[in-house]
Design an enzyme around this catalytic site. Structure first.
Site, PDB file in Angstrom:
ATOM      1  N   ASP A  46       3.274  -6.529  -5.766  1.00  0.00           N
ATOM      2  CA  ASP A  46       3.533  -6.943  -4.239  1.00  0.00           C
ATOM      3  C   ASP A  46       3.554  -8.371  -4.291  1.00  0.00           C
ATOM      4  O   ASP A  46       4.291  -9.073  -3.522  1.00  0.00           O
ATOM      5  CB  ASP A  46       2.495  -6.260  -3.440  1.00  0.00           C
ATOM      6  CG  ASP A  46       2.242  -4.905  -3.416  1.00  0.00           C
ATOM      7  OD1 ASP A  46       3.577  -4.291  -3.661  1.00  0.00           O
ATOM      8  OD2 ASP A  46       1.321  -4.259  -3.325  1.00  0.00           O
TER       9      ASP A  46
ATOM     10  N   HIS B   8      -1.150  -0.626  -1.490  1.00  0.00           N
ATOM     11  CA  HIS B   8      -0.153  -0.712  -2.347  1.00  0.00           C
ATOM     12  C   HIS B   8       0.962   0.295  -1.947  1.00  0.00           C
ATOM     13  O   HIS B   8       1.827   1.069  -3.073  1.00  0.00           O
ATOM     14  CB  HIS B   8      -0.592  -0.571  -3.890  1.00  0.00           C
ATOM     15  CG  HIS B   8       0.652  -0.784  -5.037  1.00  0.00           C
ATOM     16  ND1 HIS B   8       1.220  -1.868  -5.038  1.00  0.00           N
ATOM     17  CD2 HIS B   8       1.022   0.003  -5.825  1.00  0.00           C
ATOM     18  CE1 HIS B   8       2.057  -2.001  -5.841  1.00  0.00           C
ATOM     19  NE2 HIS B   8       1.920  -0.781  -6.463  1.00  0.00           N
TER      20      HIS B   8
END
Length: 779
Positions: free
Chosen positions: A615, A642
């Protein structure tokens, strides 16, 4: 304070109001031209050349960016230091050195801000100093170190000019890193003229004074001056003595020619200084001031570098104090203390005769408040040998080997300063810092530096007995990840497992000429047991890939069972391993591993990580594409979870400005970046290569932390205190890694209104994901 009273009249550091400095005055009005003749035209050429070559970086609050960038071909890096101030990195030309009028600012600090402890060298023993300050790594100011120094009388304007007028001293570096030097008499004249007005004056920071050299012959003009007595710069070494606390420098064993630069003669005018940095190779430092005053700010090693050094490298000290420090001292809404207080910043005002001790790893920035003369040295003491050796082994392996070989030799024959047992303890410290289970091979060789009369010495290398297991090594993520890990010198054994093809992948990787051993296992013949036994780190990318239209939750039923079985084997055969979970959905698979470990009564939350690094990697890339910057310089904080809406990019902390449309588009792309890859691969896979890159980065950082390197911060999804009150046990944020795994979970910092909205949307979804993983184990 003999020097300050001789040449400058500063009777007090702070006046009665506690805010305004006493004005600096040249008591006897002595100028450089009163001592040495200056050729004005030659001086002007020298200064112009030095300013053109020496790098001096500033942050501008107003100029025409397009025109300036077009002329200089410089990419701007924006950092929002206040609501109305956009600061842009730009190299100044020689006509802009006094553009911002920093000479008119007041950079002194009030007496209440200087809270650093002070001790007298004559009153505190070496043992007490080590116990109270060096071992716990706490900065302290020491008085009394200069007693008996010739520098107390010799290091002043007149004496230095008479002795070293024609010597060249380093005042900076050019764009290629080559030293830029200036003749001392011209530099002193510069300080009295242009340097008095420059925003950040040129600054002598010279390490060559300790080298042997010839004295410079005096010119005819100089010989006309009485008391002219040219000397070699090496004579400066005779004018001071290393303070008692710091004279046991183990780097002396590597030889003067082999060790990196470690001592500097430092001289400069007000507003010159050194930007934020920590000292190289984990060394500590001492800095003794003989003339003038210095302002210091120091930060513990755990402080996030980007917080105190935003968007720039090698920036000027005066810029840091003018632009960065005010933001650190602000108390944000909803907080009861500033970032400086939260991260333990120490401010200090150093006066003549005082010595600053800076422990290894501490970030510090220093600015001269007036004309200063100082000497500083970096050192490796027996107390800090573990940290220094780890840094040196990674950055300068040959130097580390030389240091260790000498210590090993002294552990068998003893030395003039310490006994054999003392050096044996140092060897054990180094072995312990290398690996808890490692050993040090010692073989007898002859040392060239010991001379013909030396009987024998030793060369040594520390064994790197670190096993990393990759479970799911033959998959789309596992194969490129294993390839990247094969190149990591901190891994001695790479163990690969998968239901099919792992032995083949291992055979392929084993042909690469890297030191680590590679083994591959399939489920047959207890392959999983052999794969994980004695592993230090277990990385789990196993599972089925995402397909078009499939959410991370759709993966759950299949991947949850895979992760559960792999976690069970890890609990049975590698209970002390650190777990790095990649298998999606991470929001649920991390709780699954935790619950399995709880069942086996080996649960340690500091050892279990959900790898969310992708990310951050994506966010940095996406922002750089939008802003036209280098993605490696974009440090974007991403928190939460996530998957989808649980991914919360904190773009307000990026240092860049975005429109509302840009902000929403960027946020959505970061949250659902995986969908781009899934769609682009048209059902044949998901984000495998970028995930392998991110997982390799996280694993490498964890390995370095386990070896003892400090100050490593990576994002990770871990057991967290941040939202426990809302029933959310796991949360992704910046985590400081340590030998225990999770060292510290960092707070989120200030959030914008938009980010608070994202957080409110993410928490309920994250809570459901966590409960789903926990319920799977206990159903």
């Amino acid at each position: 304070m003999p020097l300050s009273t001789t040449h400058f009249n500063i009777s007090e550091r702070i006046d009665v109001d506690g805010d305004t400095p006493v004005k600096l005055t040249n008591k006897n009005g002595i100028k450089t031209t009163d001592i040495i003749k200056i050729n004005q035209k030659k001086y002007e050429r020298k200064v112009k050349k030095a300013k053109l070559n020496a790098r001096s970086v500033f942050y501008m609050d107003s100029f025409k960016p397009k025109l300036a960038l077009k002329k200089r071909k410089i990419t701007p890096h924006l950092y929002d230091l206040s609501n109305s101030l956009a600061i842009i990195k730009l190299e100044l030309d020689i006509f802009e050195w006094s553009k911002f009028g920093f000479a008119n600012n007041n950079y002194w600090i009030s007496s209440c801000a200087d809270k650093i402890p002070r001790i007298d060298e004559s009153q505190v023993s070496r043992e007490e100093f080590i116990k109270k300050y060096e071992a716990p790594a706490l900065p302290v100011v020491i008085t009394g170190c200069t007693r008996g120094w010739a520098a107390e009388t010799k290091w002043n304007k007149e004496e230095l000019l008479r002795n070293y007028a024609r010597h060249k001293f380093k005042i900076g570096e050019d764009d290629k890193g080559n030293p830029v030097r200036m003749t001392f008499k011209y530099y002193m004249h510069y300080l009295e003229t242009e340097g008095f007005k420059d925003d950040s004056p040129l600054y002598i920071f010279d390490s060559s004074f300790g080298r042997r050299g010839k004295s410079k012959k005096a010119s005819v003009e100089e010989l006309k001056r009485k008391n002219s007595n040219p000397k070699s710069k090496e004579c400066l070494l005779k004018d001071y003595k290393v303070p008692t606390y710091f004279d046991d420098d183990l780097f002396r064993f590597t030889g003067e020619n082999r060790r990196p630069p470690y001592r500097w003669f430092v001289l400069g005018g007000g507003r010159s200084g050194t930007g934020i940095h920590s000292d190289p190779l984990g060394t500590s430092a001492w800095n003794t001031l003989l003339v003038g005053h210095k302002r210091w700010c120091l930060f513990p090693p755990s402080t996030p570098r980007k917080l105190i050094d935003p968007k720039q490298k090698d920036h000027e000290a005066v810029t840091w104090f003018a632009c960065v420090l005010p933001k650190l001292l602000e108390v944000h809404e909803g907080k009861n203390k500033s970032l400086a207080e939260e991260y333990g910043m120490i401010e200090a005002l150093q006066g003549p005769g005082e010595t600053m001790f800076v422990p290894g790893g501490w970030y510090h920035v220093v600015m001269n408040l007036d004309f200063t003369i100082a000497v500083t040295q970096n050192f490796c003491s027996p107390t800090s040998i573990e940290q220094v050796w780890l840094h040196t082994r990674n950055a300068r392996p040959k130097l580390a080997q030389k240091l260790l070989s000498k210590i090993v030799r002294l552990s068998t024959i003893g030395g003039t300063r310490h006994s054999k047992n003392f050096y044996r303890n140092l060897v054990n410290k180094i072995k312990g810092s290398t690996d808890d289970d490692g050993d040090t091979e010692v073989s007898e060789t002859e040392s060239e530096e010991d001379g013909p009369d030396a009987k024998r010495t030793f060369s040594s290398s520390a064994a790197n007995a670190t096993k990393v297991a990759v479970l799911g090594a033959a998959g789309g993520i596992g194969q490129p990840l294993s390839l990247l890990l094969k190149h990591n010198d901190l891994i001695s054994h790479l163990s690969l497992f998968d239901v099919v093809n792992a032995p083949g992948v291992a055979a392929d990787l084993s042909h690469i000429n890297e030191p680590s051993k590679v083994t591959g296992y399939s489920p047959d013949n207890d392959g999983l047991k052999h794969a994980v036994t004695d592993a230090s780190i277990i990385v789990i990318p196993a599972g089925v890939p995402r397909k078009p239209g499939m959410t991370r939750d759709d993966l759950f039923n299949t991947n949850a069972g895979i992760v559960r079985d792999l976690a069970t084997a890890a609990a049975q055969y590698a209970p002390k391993a650190y777990m790095a979970i990649i298998s999606n959905p991470v929001n649920s698979t991390v709780p699954i591993v935790s619950e399995i470990f709880k069942k086996h009564k080996i649960y340690d939350p500091k050892r279990i990580f959900g790898v969310t690094t992708l990310d951050i990697v994506r966010a940095s890339r996406f922002v750089s594409e939008l802003k036209g910057t280098n993605p490696k310089n974009e440090k974007i904080v991403v928190v939460g979870g996530h998957s989808g809406v649980t991914i919360i990019p904190l773009l307000s902390q990026s240092g860049s400005n975005f429109t509302d449309d840009e902000l929403k588009a960027l946020t959505h792309r970061i949250q659902f970046g995986g969908d781009e890859v899934v769609k682009a691969k048209a059902g044949t896979g998901s984000a495998t290569l970028s995930m392998a890159y991110a997982a390799n980065r996280f694993t490498g950082s964890l390995l370095r932390a386990l070896k003892g390197e400090s100050g490593i911060i990576e994002p990770a999804y871990v057991k967290s205190h941040l939202f426990e009150s809302k029933g959310i046990e796991y949360f992704a944020s910046n985590v400081e890694l340590s030998r225990e795994g999770v060292g510290k979970v960092h707070d989120l910092g200030p959030l914008s209104q938009y980010e608070n909205q994202l957080l409110e949307a993410a928490l309920p979804e994250l809570k459901k994901n966590i409960e789903k993983g926990v319920d799977f184990v206990h159903k």
